[in-house]
Design an enzyme around this catalytic site. Structure first.
Site, PDB file in Angstrom:
ATOM      1  N   HIS A  23       0.881  -1.167   0.000  1.00 40.49           N
ATOM      2  CA  HIS A  23       0.000   0.000   0.000  1.00 40.49           C
ATOM      3  C   HIS A  23       0.920   1.218   0.000  1.00 40.49           C
ATOM      4  CE1 HIS A  23      -3.178  -2.793   1.868  1.00 40.49           C
ATOM      5  NE2 HIS A  23      -3.407  -2.636   0.583  1.00 40.49           N
ATOM      6  N   HIS A  34       3.113  -3.616   6.348  1.00 44.72           N
ATOM      7  CA  HIS A  34       2.060  -2.615   6.198  1.00 44.72           C
ATOM      8  C   HIS A  34       2.109  -1.640   7.369  1.00 44.72           C
ATOM      9  CE1 HIS A  34      -0.470  -4.532   2.964  1.00 44.72           C
ATOM     10  NE2 HIS A  34       0.418  -5.477   3.203  1.00 44.72           N
ATOM     11  N   GLU A  93       1.601   3.394   2.982  1.00 50.77           N
ATOM     12  CA  GLU A  93       2.122   2.793   4.216  1.00 50.77           C
ATOM     13  C   GLU A  93       3.629   2.677   4.042  1.00 50.77           C
ATOM     14  OE1 GLU A  93      -0.283  -0.749   4.692  1.00 50.77           O
ATOM     15  OE2 GLU A  93      -2.107   0.453   4.528  1.00 50.77           O
ATOM     16  N   GLU A 153       2.113  -5.470  10.525  1.00 55.19           N
ATOM     17  CA  GLU A 153       1.659  -4.079  10.613  1.00 55.19           C
ATOM     18  C   GLU A 153       2.610  -3.368  11.559  1.00 55.19           C
ATOM     19  OE1 GLU A 153      -1.047  -2.667   9.141  1.00 55.19           O
ATOM     20  OE2 GLU A 153      -1.842  -4.471   8.184  1.00 55.19           O
TER      21      GLU A 153
HETATM   22 ZN   LIG Z   1      -1.726  -2.087   4.113  1.00 52.94          ZN
END
Ligand SMILES: [Zn+2]
Ligand SMILES: *[C@@H]1O[C@H](CO)[C@@H](O)[C@H](O)[C@H]1NC(C)=O
Ligand SMILES: *[C@@H]1O[C@H](CO)[C@@H](O)[C@H](O)[C@H]1NC(C)=O
Length: 476
Positions: free
Chosen positions: A79, A207, A82, A298
């Site tokens: 993404h 992410h 990110e 994450e």
């Molecule tokens: Zn993401």
């Protein structure tokens, strides 16, 4: 529409690029120049807008697969907004190079016994947009507005639909033909081709927006019901991998550091993907289509944190990254051969109690990540008898147990023939077969003028005499 803010940002960016040249008179050479024995850069393709998808690889024999050395990959910035993963992976590349050179024994052992591929940005187009707008809401998707993590073939549904059939499989699921008639982003395509051309064992994708490690399945059994715990047959292995990362991270496993939407369901910094939010993403694809085990990390609550925080985040993750890579050496690996000593590619390695096989590659080699304890493992291949072994894996493992199998020729048993004839459906309609392997692609350093501009950090990897990056970890 150029706002004053974005003009100011461009000016700042320019200063950022120019200033180190004056303020830090360090003789910087690139990672590849600095560590030619262990580092190599290559491109796996290009984004929609033509930016190279650049990978830096670390191994004691870069550019080549070595027998029984596990292949690991890290993917950042899928993404585009990110950005932490991208920065973290650049730091990681820097530190692998400098620590290897300084004789750090742990890093040397890791690099000497594994092959590590780092793709800092899977979505460079989205990243450029996020940077130019200076806000994190832009640039998540690629330039076609496709969310790359929702662009992989949905093999999880295929598995769920089959699960009442006798002897159903959860591995090496072919890509359904209809997938190719939808929109396949060039970034997704490049990564899928990459995943298939190298026998990856372990992977993580980075992410932002939360602080947790999620593991497959990512997609819930009932697509409309969110928050459904949906474990894979390898739930224990995935939990071990996720915990390995979360535990070694400075704050991830502590209750106080929770944020984002995983807050209520995560356990010590880990969460089953489907229990959190249900999508058919890249990690399910890795698990169901190849031998690779992937988790999603994450990295933090803020997707686009201020620059001052980047180095802190690196320190929080440094140990976790290394522990995670070392986990590629847990479990067993070996070679499957026939009586004449010839390797058997495509043999299946099955573990009692885990409905998910891994297969041997061209050299007959395999890796099977496993948790500590006793396992009954078998190897089988079409036209051979099955061989079974019992293995006992200790709590602490630094080197995968070596378990070779020798199979004897046997008359073809029609009952064991694969009803789906997987090789057949790969060959019948598979756009991957229409393209050369990534290794044969043009060297990205050539034809420079016809390519679009490179990301700013690229020059630190390949161009001698580039500017000194502000993030350089150790100078010589
Ligand atoms: Zn993401
Ligand atoms: C790693 O390999 C290099 C080159 O073969 C060797 O010089 C070094 O001692 C090895 N390091 C470790 C820790 O095995
Ligand atoms: C799969 O199908 C192809 C062509 O129909 C055939 O040549 C091959 O032997 C089959 N393989 C298996 C494993 O059944």
């Amino acid at each position: 529409r150029l706002s004053i803010l974005s003009r100011l940002w461009s000016l700042l960016l320019l200063l950022h690029l120019l200033l180190p040249r004056f303020s830090l008179p360090v003789h910087f050479t690139t990672i590849e120049d600095r560590c030619p024995e262990i580092a190599k850069t290559y491109s796996i393709g290009r984004s929609l807008e033509g930016r190279e998808l650049l990978v830096i690889e670390f191994s004691n024999n870069p550019g080549h697969h070595e027998l029984l050395e596990p292949e690991i990959k890290f993917i950042g910035n899928m993404h585009g907004n990110e950005v932490l993963g991208r920065q973290l992976l650049i730091y990681l590349a820097q530190s692998l190079c400098s620590e290897y050179l300084q004789g750090d024994e742990r890093i040397q052992t890791l690099v000497n016994t594994s092959r590590i591929h780092i793709l800092p940005s899977m979505n460079p187009d989205g990243y450029e947009l996020a940077v130019s707008r200076l806000q994190e809401r832009m640039g998540r998707n690629n330039a076609q507005n496709i969310d790359l993590n929702r662009n992989f073939p949905d093999l999880t549904s295929v598995v769920y639909n089959r699960r009442r059939q006798k002897g159903y499989r959860t591995d090496h699921i072919p890509i359904p033909d209809y997938y190719w008639f939808g929109k396949v982003a060039p970034e997704t395509y490049a990564v899928m081709k990459w995943i298939r051309s190298i026998p990856f064992v372990l992977s993580a994708s980075f992410h932002g927006g939360d602080l947790v490690v999620s593991y497959p399945y990512d997609m819930s059994k009932h697509p409309l019901e969110h928050n459904m715990l949906s474990p894979t047959p390898d739930d224990k292995v995935f939990k071990l991998l996720a915990r390995t990362y979360a535990k070694a991270h400075e704050t991830m496993s502590s209750e106080n550091s929770r944020c984002g939407s995983s807050r209520s369901v995560s356990q010590k910094g880990t969460v089953n993907g489907a229990q959190w939010s249900s999508i058919a993403g890249m990690q399910d694809f890795n698990y169901l289509h190849t031998n690779c085990f992937e988790v999603t990390v994450e990295l933090g609550c803020d997707k686009f944190p201020p620059e001052e925080e980047l180095f802190l985040v690196w320190h929080q993750n440094h140990e976790a990254l290394i522990d995670f890579m070392e986990a590629a050496h847990r479990g067993i690996s070996g070679i499957v051969k026939d009586e004449g000593g010839n390797a058997i590619p495509g043999a299946r390695i099955s573990v009692v109690g885990i409905r998910h096989d891994v297969t041997t590659g061209e050299n007959g080699e395999y890796w099977r990540l496993l948790t500590p304890g006793i396992h009954v493992v078998s190897a089988s291949a079409l036209g051979y008898t099955k061989a079974i072994k019992k293995v006992h894996l200790p709590q602490r493992m630094h080197t995968a147990g070596r378990v070779d199998f020798f199979l004897q020729k046997a008359p073809l048993d029609l009952d064991t023939l694969d009803p789906e004839n997987v090789t057949d459906s790969y060959a019948r309609f598979d756009p991957f077969n229409q393209y050369e392997r990534y290794m044969l692609m043009a060297d990205p350093s050539q034809n420079r003028e016809e390519r679009l501009e490179k990301p700013w950090w690229w020059s630190y990897f390949v161009l001698p005499g580039g500017t000194t990056p502000t993030w350089l970890l150790r100078h010589y």
